[in-house]
Design a protein around this motif. Sequence first.
Motif, mmCIF file in Angstrom:
data_model
loop_
_atom_site.group_PDB
_atom_site.id
_atom_site.type_symbol
_atom_site.label_atom_id
_atom_site.label_comp_id
_atom_site.label_asym_id
_atom_site.label_seq_id
_atom_site.Cartn_x
_atom_site.Cartn_y
_atom_site.Cartn_z
ATOM 1 N N ILE A 188 1.113 -1.805 -0.168
ATOM 2 C CA ILE A 188 -0.195 -0.543 -0.235
ATOM 3 C C ILE A 188 0.911 1.350 -0.188
ATOM 4 C CG2 ILE A 188 -1.115 1.370 1.512
ATOM 5 C CD1 ILE A 188 -3.412 -1.461 2.193
ATOM 6 N N ILE A 201 -7.526 6.958 1.544
ATOM 7 C CA ILE A 201 -7.077 5.302 1.791
ATOM 8 C C ILE A 201 -7.398 5.008 3.007
ATOM 9 C CG2 ILE A 201 -5.517 2.948 1.476
ATOM 10 C CD1 ILE A 201 -4.220 4.280 -0.631
ATOM 11 N N GLY A 207 -7.485 0.755 -1.259
ATOM 12 C CA GLY A 207 -6.704 1.004 -1.734
ATOM 13 C C GLY A 207 -6.011 1.435 -2.439
ATOM 14 N N LEU A 213 -8.738 -3.187 2.357
ATOM 15 C CA LEU A 213 -7.862 -2.924 3.511
ATOM 16 C C LEU A 213 -8.240 -3.881 4.094
ATOM 17 C CD1 LEU A 213 -6.676 -0.089 2.323
ATOM 18 C CD2 LEU A 213 -6.207 0.151 4.444
ATOM 19 N N ASN A 217 -4.269 -4.031 8.206
ATOM 20 C CA ASN A 217 -2.884 -2.993 7.173
ATOM 21 C C ASN A 217 -4.034 -1.502 8.258
ATOM 22 O OD1 ASN A 217 -4.741 -4.116 3.848
ATOM 23 N ND2 ASN A 217 -2.429 -4.278 5.685
#
Length: 289
Positions: A188, A201, A207, A213, A217
């Motif tokens: 990412i 994001i 992403g 995500l 993450n």
Amino acid sequence: MATATSNVAVNTDANGQVVSYTILDKATNQPALIMEPAEFEVFRNAPAGVQALMKSQSPQYSLDMGSVVIYGIAGNTDKATEAARAVVTSPEYWRDTALSLAGAVAVEATAAKAGANSSVVERGLGSTSGHEFAATVTEGGSGQALAGHGAMDGTSVALGTSQYVSPSGTWVVTPRPGITIADSTGRILENVTSVEHLENILSSGIGPNGQILAPRNFIDLAGYNVVAPGETGYNYTLLNPSFQNKPLNIFSKSTTTNMPTQLSNFLEPNMGCVFWAACTQALPFIPTR
């Protein structure tokens, strides 16, 4: 006298004054480490990754190294220096450092395979010297990321050379100190182009390449750091994408290295936003040659 509260035991003297705190392991209820009151106050307000570093079952010098990090974050230079002195005067630390020479042989072999002069570090972005060690190299990326494995080198922390000042016109974005990140989180960061892009994001959960995500993450990116021009940041070390036989997936436009290289060695003025797509975990030492 010790009084246990949750996973912390409060130790008092005969007059009832708190003299230290004992952190207990949740699984065994056995002591993991002991902290004086000022250190405990910093510890309980530290990021989870830094707390995990301190609570890990590590040699004493590693715990002292964690204290260097915690006091450094808190701005308590006296305590950070005291902890650093404990590290560099530890026979166990220097014994383990000597043993790391065996690892250095493997790193030298990596440099030979890459056919690169490891003593020369080109500033700026664009190096692909570590690409051949990745598990896969996918076409793409923002071209603004430093990718691979990463660490906070304990030796540089102990010796006081673990920080840098970001050049004019250059912003550096990294995960918060003291954590490991998932390979997917690194990917990412390899595709993010600005802090605003990263915020979008995180708020949308989508992403840069349209992927959803994962919870990991969000955890990895929570509390990310931005070092603006003229500000001081941690001088993390970038490692090749297969460091310790753990190959990563990277993007072709990302910058990689075949030898341990400090973040500051890549930076130059007017680079815009540079993303550290790597871990920020603390290691006792890193073979440099």
